[in-house]
Structure formats: C-alpha cells, structure tokens
Design an enzyme around this catalytic site. Structure first.
Site, PDB file in Angstrom:
ATOM      1  N   CYS A 172     -29.890  -6.337 -10.022  1.00  0.00           N
ATOM      2  CA  CYS A 172     -30.924  -6.896 -10.902  1.00  0.00           C
ATOM      3  C   CYS A 172     -32.245  -7.233 -10.201  1.00  0.00           C
ATOM      4  O   CYS A 172     -33.303  -6.877 -10.719  1.00  0.00           O
ATOM      5  CB  CYS A 172     -30.420  -8.120 -11.654  1.00  0.00           C
ATOM      6  N   ARG A 174     -19.813  -7.309  -1.830  1.00  0.00           N
ATOM      7  CA  ARG A 174     -19.474  -8.730  -1.895  1.00  0.00           C
ATOM      8  C   ARG A 174     -18.251  -8.970  -1.026  1.00  0.00           C
ATOM      9  O   ARG A 174     -17.304  -8.199  -1.067  1.00  0.00           O
ATOM     10  CB  ARG A 174     -19.179  -9.150  -3.340  1.00  0.00           C
ATOM     11  N   GLN A 219     -21.752  -0.140  -9.459  1.00  0.00           N
ATOM     12  CA  GLN A 219     -21.851  -0.534 -10.864  1.00  0.00           C
ATOM     13  C   GLN A 219     -22.615   0.528 -11.643  1.00  0.00           C
ATOM     14  O   GLN A 219     -23.572   1.093 -11.133  1.00  0.00           O
ATOM     15  CB  GLN A 219     -22.617  -1.859 -10.982  1.00  0.00           C
ATOM     16  N   ASP A 222     -24.915   0.271 -13.627  1.00  0.00           N
ATOM     17  CA  ASP A 222     -25.763  -0.851 -14.010  1.00  0.00           C
ATOM     18  C   ASP A 222     -27.003  -0.392 -14.776  1.00  0.00           C
ATOM     19  O   ASP A 222     -27.484   0.719 -14.579  1.00  0.00           O
ATOM     20  CB  ASP A 222     -26.213  -1.560 -12.730  1.00  0.00           C
ATOM     21  N   HIS A 279     -30.685  -2.423 -16.663  1.00  0.00           N
ATOM     22  CA  HIS A 279     -31.385  -3.625 -17.123  1.00  0.00           C
ATOM     23  C   HIS A 279     -32.431  -3.209 -18.134  1.00  0.00           C
ATOM     24  O   HIS A 279     -33.192  -2.280 -17.895  1.00  0.00           O
ATOM     25  CB  HIS A 279     -32.005  -4.356 -15.939  1.00  0.00           C
ATOM     26  N   LYS A 338     -23.735 -14.043 -23.963  1.00  0.00           N
ATOM     27  CA  LYS A 338     -23.237 -12.704 -23.612  1.00  0.00           C
ATOM     28  C   LYS A 338     -22.127 -12.240 -24.540  1.00  0.00           C
ATOM     29  O   LYS A 338     -21.556 -13.025 -25.301  1.00  0.00           O
ATOM     30  CB  LYS A 338     -22.760 -12.678 -22.163  1.00  0.00           C
ATOM     31  N   HIS A 390     -28.634  -7.412 -19.139  1.00  0.00           N
ATOM     32  CA  HIS A 390     -27.840  -6.740 -18.109  1.00  0.00           C
ATOM     33  C   HIS A 390     -26.674  -6.093 -18.846  1.00  0.00           C
ATOM     34  O   HIS A 390     -26.078  -6.726 -19.702  1.00  0.00           O
ATOM     35  CB  HIS A 390     -27.207  -7.711 -17.114  1.00  0.00           C
TER      36      HIS A 390
HETATM   37 ZN   LIG Z   1     -27.935  -7.388 -13.647  1.00  0.00          ZN
END
Ligand SMILES: [Zn+2]
Ligand SMILES: [Zn+2]
Length: 648
Positions: free
Chosen positions: A335, A364, A382, A384, A386, A470, A516
């Site tokens: 992000c 992580r 991910q 991912d 945004h 969310k 997200h």
């Molecule tokens: Zn994010």
C-alpha cells in the site's frame, strides 16, 4: 424480577436468581435437553449460574461454536484429572478449547507421554465421563488460590495476575482447576473422545520459557461423530498441500534458502502464472492498471504509513547501506508504495478512480514454529490492488470489486462461501478516524453492495479497523473447513498519512478514499487451499498438464508426437509417456499425477487417425475413440463451464 433479553430480541421477566437452564426450560423442555452452555452479557457462564441482573442471555447447543467450545474445554478438565492421576507430580498449566477440540499444556517433569499411552488415558476419561460428574464453579480468595498452587509456578503466575475477588475454581469429581468458567452441565455428555497428538509448547508461547507438553484431544456427544471426524482428518492428511505439492512437483523448500521461503518449481510456477494472468485479464477489463514496485523501501516510508509501528520490532530488521547510513525495510505491505505512485501526479476528480494492481511480494517475519507449508510463510505474493476514488464513487467501486471476487471464486470452484461486513462500534466513536459522514457512506456502500449482489452475509459491529470498515469472504472447502479469503477494506487513514489529494469540481483539494483488495489474498496460501480443496484435481483450465499421451509401444512414437503437436495447436497442455513400460503401468502413473485425460495411441488409432480417451479416476469405464478435434471440443466445453469471461 429481572428482564432477560434473548437473541431473537424478545424480553422475558424472571425471578432474580434464575439459571440459564431454567430459562431454557421455560422456552421448551426439548430445547433445554440440548442446551449445554450459555453466555450472559457476552461472558461465558454455567448453565446453573444464578442470574441476578437484567441482561442478554444466549443459550448454546452442540451445534453452536460456543457450545462446542464449552464441551471441549470441559473435556480438557477431565483429561487433566486423568493425566494427574496417571502421572503423579506433573504440573498443569492451561487447557483451552481450540477450533477442533482442545489441548492442555502440562509440565511432565521427567516423565513422558507418547502415542502408546493414549488409549489408557482415553479409556479412563470416558470411564469418569460416564459417572456424570457435574461441573461446579466456586469462588476462591487469592491467598487461598496461591496456597493451593504453591508447588505450581505456572498457576501461581496466572493467579498473581488476577484480582482478588475474581478468582474461581471449577470442581468436578475429585478434581479442581483454576478456571474462569464456561462448562457443560456434567461429564456424562462426553460419549466419545480421542487424544490426537502431543507436541512441545513453550509456556505462554515464549521460547525463553520452559518447554511444556501440549496434549491435544477432541470429544463428541456421539461415537458416530468421532468416527466421522477421524475420517475427515485422514482425508485432510491425504489432501495435505505439503504432501501433494511434492507429489505434483509444484513447490519445495530448501533449508539452504531458508525456512518459510517457498521455491516454485516449473509446474507450480506455471500454475501460479495462469492464476495471475487470469486475474490480470479480468482486472484489465475492470479498469485496473498494473504497477511494479520494489521489494524494499526506506524505513521512513513505513513509519509514515504506520506499518513500522505495527510490524517493525516484531519483524525483519532494517537493512543498512554500507556507507550512506540509510535504512531500508523488506516490504511488509504494498500500500505505501501505491500511495506514492498516486502522489506522482496531481489528480482531478474526473481522473478518478485510479486502480493500481500489482503482484506484490511482501515479507513478514514468522517464528519458525509458526511456519506451515504455504499457509504460513515468511515471503509471499499478494494479488494486491488499491483503488483511489472520491467518496461518491465508493458505492460503485465496491460493487465492482465484489463482482471480481465472485468471478474469481466461481472460476475456481469455491461455491460455498459467506461474507462478513465489519462496521464501527457506535458506542465508541473515538476509536475511529475519518468523518462520521464518510464512515456512514462507506458502511452504507458495503452493506448495499453486499445486499445488491445477493451475498449471504452477517454484520459485525465493532469489528471494523480503526481506519475503515471491511468485507471479508469466508469460503468452505470440500472438507467443510472455513478459510478466510478475499478481503475488501475501505481506508481513510493512508490517504491522510500520505497527504493524498485530488481537485474537486469546486476547485478545492479533497482526500480520496482508498480501497485495499486482494481476491486471492496471498498466492501461496490460496494455492495451498486450492490444492486441499480439490485434492490436486484443479479446474481443467488450471491443470499443469491436461492430457498425457500413452503410446502402446515405441512403434507409435511418431504418431504420439503428431498428436501432441495437434493438441498444442488447440492450446491443450500435454506430454508423452514414451517409456518402454506396459500400458497398465503408464495408466497407473498418470493416475497418480492426476492428469485429467489419458490419450492412448496404438496401431488402430494410427491407422484411423484417432485417439482413445480415458478420464482420470474413472477406472473400469471404457475408452472412447475420437479425433483430436473432437477431443479439443470436449476440453474447451469443460473449461468454459468453469472459466467464464469476466463481464463488466
Ligand atoms: Zn493495501
Ligand atoms: Zn474450565
């Protein structure tokens, strides 16, 4: 008189001192027979606890999660009793219920418990269970509790952290244990139980502490349920993604590369690439733009985003440059990088939404004991994206994301799922950032999108993050296990922290809202779930190899090659088994590899220009002899049943 509110919203009056079981009986005797535990004002209570104030009461049966929890935790008391009886001088610590059963962490001192001992423990537990001992809570003063457990440093530590006047013990039979409560009425309900395994576990999960023995068990109100559960466990072992991943040559781990860092083998990498391409194609249609960002970023970037505060100390430590004194962190989230991409251009409201997508690899730290195949790793990718939009666009953007998530689930054969909308706790407005007006807009957007899309969803108050509400998707796999996949999160925090703006129709600067979203979540974890859900029989479009050509002998090698070329022309992934083996052996090996179609070629086929088809897992069914064109049609039809095109 006191007023008791039941889950359906009805309020009933009772004399103070009434017990949950008596309330259950007032509803119906039949219902009361099934009630095994209760909670009052959100706290676990016993079915015989006297209720003396107004409040809300929930009664649980075995079919409720909370009911199972009480059932399993109660069994842990009986197991602790038996362990103490059979292994003198051991020290008991904690024995909670878990998702499937319960455990008890025990300091066995010099003694050991192993699989050979399980049967005797189980038999004794069931013997005590049959005696129908009631579980009864009793208050104990702190001084008394400390005196009782003076030989047990673990319980002493637990008691030291409790306030005098709040300490309770639970008694049953001749056994007592320090416990907050939440039990079934009596041991007689436990009709079947099994010790599942033992493992090492540090006291309070801290590796600096002493290692204890964790004894895992599970129990049921019926023998039949235990039998079914054990069958499920066996099936889960057969489907274990770590086992199948190796057999199907999808991924591996190397101690030299490091724990928790998966290596994708060619077949696994190709499968993952197909998943990524599939999503990219749909995202392109939905107006996403692909971006690429580095695997590391300056520490300051994550301090700004707040991720450093969240992951910093407990994660991989900064990388230092040799001379300039710079500090970089392995990227824990994509992000912040995407916020900086947004910030490269001054945007006007007409330019929004901007939708940035990236297959972003993040790192992580997980303790080595927590690592598990592909589901708990230290580096993962991910899917991912945004979305930066105006508050007015949130509604339609949210709906589009749901469409995409549903498309992904449908194409991969996940049909059984539920959703959870996490919203604010209205009693604690200070917990959240962003204006009330925007929160209302966002929550309304999510709920109306979920309703519009016909999702089976629940709303959970107080479950929202401080920075936004969310929507989470929970899928049920073929073994009935729940997995959380696909989160869509509204965020007011990062636009603030990164000072993201756009110029509105009023020519003033405004803050965009950020969404997200990651339908797969992590590619690693998703593929692990997919392997276990399908037992390696992936949807045909995703299969590493869709067909294997088995030649009856080396004489037909040329014809096999010709068929393979024809398959490739039809974009069917195939390979040839040309080994000098019997056809029976070749079929057996192809079955193990779970290749959906076996194509058998011999004299007859070569002469007629045909192929003989056999399906994986359909032993005993005759082969059908067709042309490659006809075969290609069968394959394409089957693929188009699951893999539809994404319509926006
Ligand atoms: Zn994010
Ligand atoms: Zn207890």
């Amino acid at each position: 008189m006191i007023k008791i509110t039941l889950p359906d919203g009805s309020v009933k009056e009772f004399i103070a001192g009434i017990t949950p079981m008596e309330v259950a009986k007032s509803i119906s005797e039949g219902f009361a027979r099934n009630v095994i535990s209760a909670s009052f004002n959100g706290m676990a209570v016993e079915t015989e606890t006297a209720i003396t104030t107004d409040g809300s009461l929930v009664l649980y049966t075995w079919n409720d999660k909370e009911g199972k929890k009480a059932f399993w935790h109660s069994t842990s008391h009986v197991m602790a009793q038996v362990l103490e009886e059979m292994y003198s001088g051991i020290k008991l610590t904690l024995g909670p219920a878990i998702d499937n059963g319960f455990y008890y962490d025990v300091d066995f001192g010099d003694q050991k418990i192993g699989e050979a001992d399980f049967k005797a423990v189980e038999d004794r537990i069931l013997e005590i269970a049959r005696e129908k001992h009631e579980f009864k809570m009793r208050p104990v003063s702190k001084a008394e509790a400390l005196a009782i457990y003076k030989e047990n440093e673990y319980k002493t530590e637990l008691i030291s952290n409790l306030e005098d006047g709040t300490i309770t013990f639970c008694d049953h039979s001749t056994f007592y244990d320090l416990c907050r409560g939440g039990h079934i009425p009596n041991t007689g309900l436990i009709k079947a139980m099994k010790i599942m395994s033992v493992a090492g576990a540090y006291w309070r999960g801290d590796e600096k502490n002493k290692q204890l023995t964790r004894v895992y068990g599970i129990s049921f109100p019926k023998q039949k349920e235990l039998t079914e559960y054990l069958e499920l466990v066996e099936e889960a072992k057969r489907r274990d993604h770590r086992k199948l991943g190796k057999e199907l040559e999808l991924f591996a781990f190397s101690q030299r590369v490091g724990q928790g860092l998966p290596l994708w083998l060619p077949k696994g990498a190709a499968l993952r690439d197909r998943l990524e391409q599939f999503l990219k194609k749909a995202q392109k249609k939905a107006g996403y733009e692909q971006v690429i960002t580095p695997h590391i970023g300056q520490k300051e970037l994550y301090v700004t985003s707040g991720h450093y505060a969240k992951y910093g100390a407990d994660s991989f430590q900064p990388i230092h440059t040799p001379t300039e004194g710079e500090e970089f962190l392995l990227k824990p989230m994509n992000c912040p990088h995407h916020c900086e991409i947004y910030n490269t251009t001054p945007w006007r409201y007409k330019d929004l939404p901007k939708r940035y997508a990236e297959s972003g690899t993040v790192y992580r730290y997980e303790q080595s004991g927590e690592l598990h195949g592909l589901t708990r790793v230290r580096g993962f990718t991910q899917d991912d994206a945004h979305i930066f939009c105006t508050p007015d666009q949130l509604d339609s953007e949210f709906k589009k994301v749901i469409d995409l998530v549903l498309y992904v689930f449908g194409s991969l054969g996940f049909e059984n799922f539920t959703a959870q909308v996490s919203v604010r706790d209205l009693d604690n407005p200070d917990k959240y950032i962003g204006s009330v007006e925007n929160w209302e807009k966002a929550e309304h957007a999510i709920i109306s999108a979920a309703t519009d899309k016909g999702l089976n969803f629940i709303i959970e108050s107080g479950e929202a993050a401080f920075y936004g509400p969310k929507l989470d998707f929970m899928v049920k796999d073929a073994l009935g296990r729940q997995w959380q996949l696909g989160t869509i999160q509204v965020d007011y925090n990062l636009p603030e922290r990164f000072d993201l703006t756009y110029k509105g129709a009023d020519n003033e600067l405004h803050r965009p809202v950020m969404i997200h979203r990651a339908p797969f979540g992590s590619m690693e974890r998703f593929i692990a779930i997919l392997i276990e859900h399908t037992a390696g029989n992936f949807p045909l479009w995703l299969m590493p190899e869709q067909a294997i050509i088995l030649s009856l002998s080396e004489k037909y090698e040329n014809y096999a090659e010709k068929v393979l070329t024809l398959l490739e022309n039809h974009e069917i992934r195939g390979l040839i088994d040309n080994r000098n083996e019997t056809i029976g052996r070749k079929i057996r090996d192809a079955e193990v590899k779970k290749i959906p179609f076996m194509i058998i070629v011999g004299e007859e086929e070569e002469k007629n220009g045909t192929i003989s088809i056999r399906r994986h897992g359909q032993e005993g069914k005759g082969n059908s002899t067709i042309t490659v064109e006809e075969f290609a049609q069968i394959v394409n039809e089957e693929i188009s049943k699951t893999l539809k095109t994404f319509d926006v």
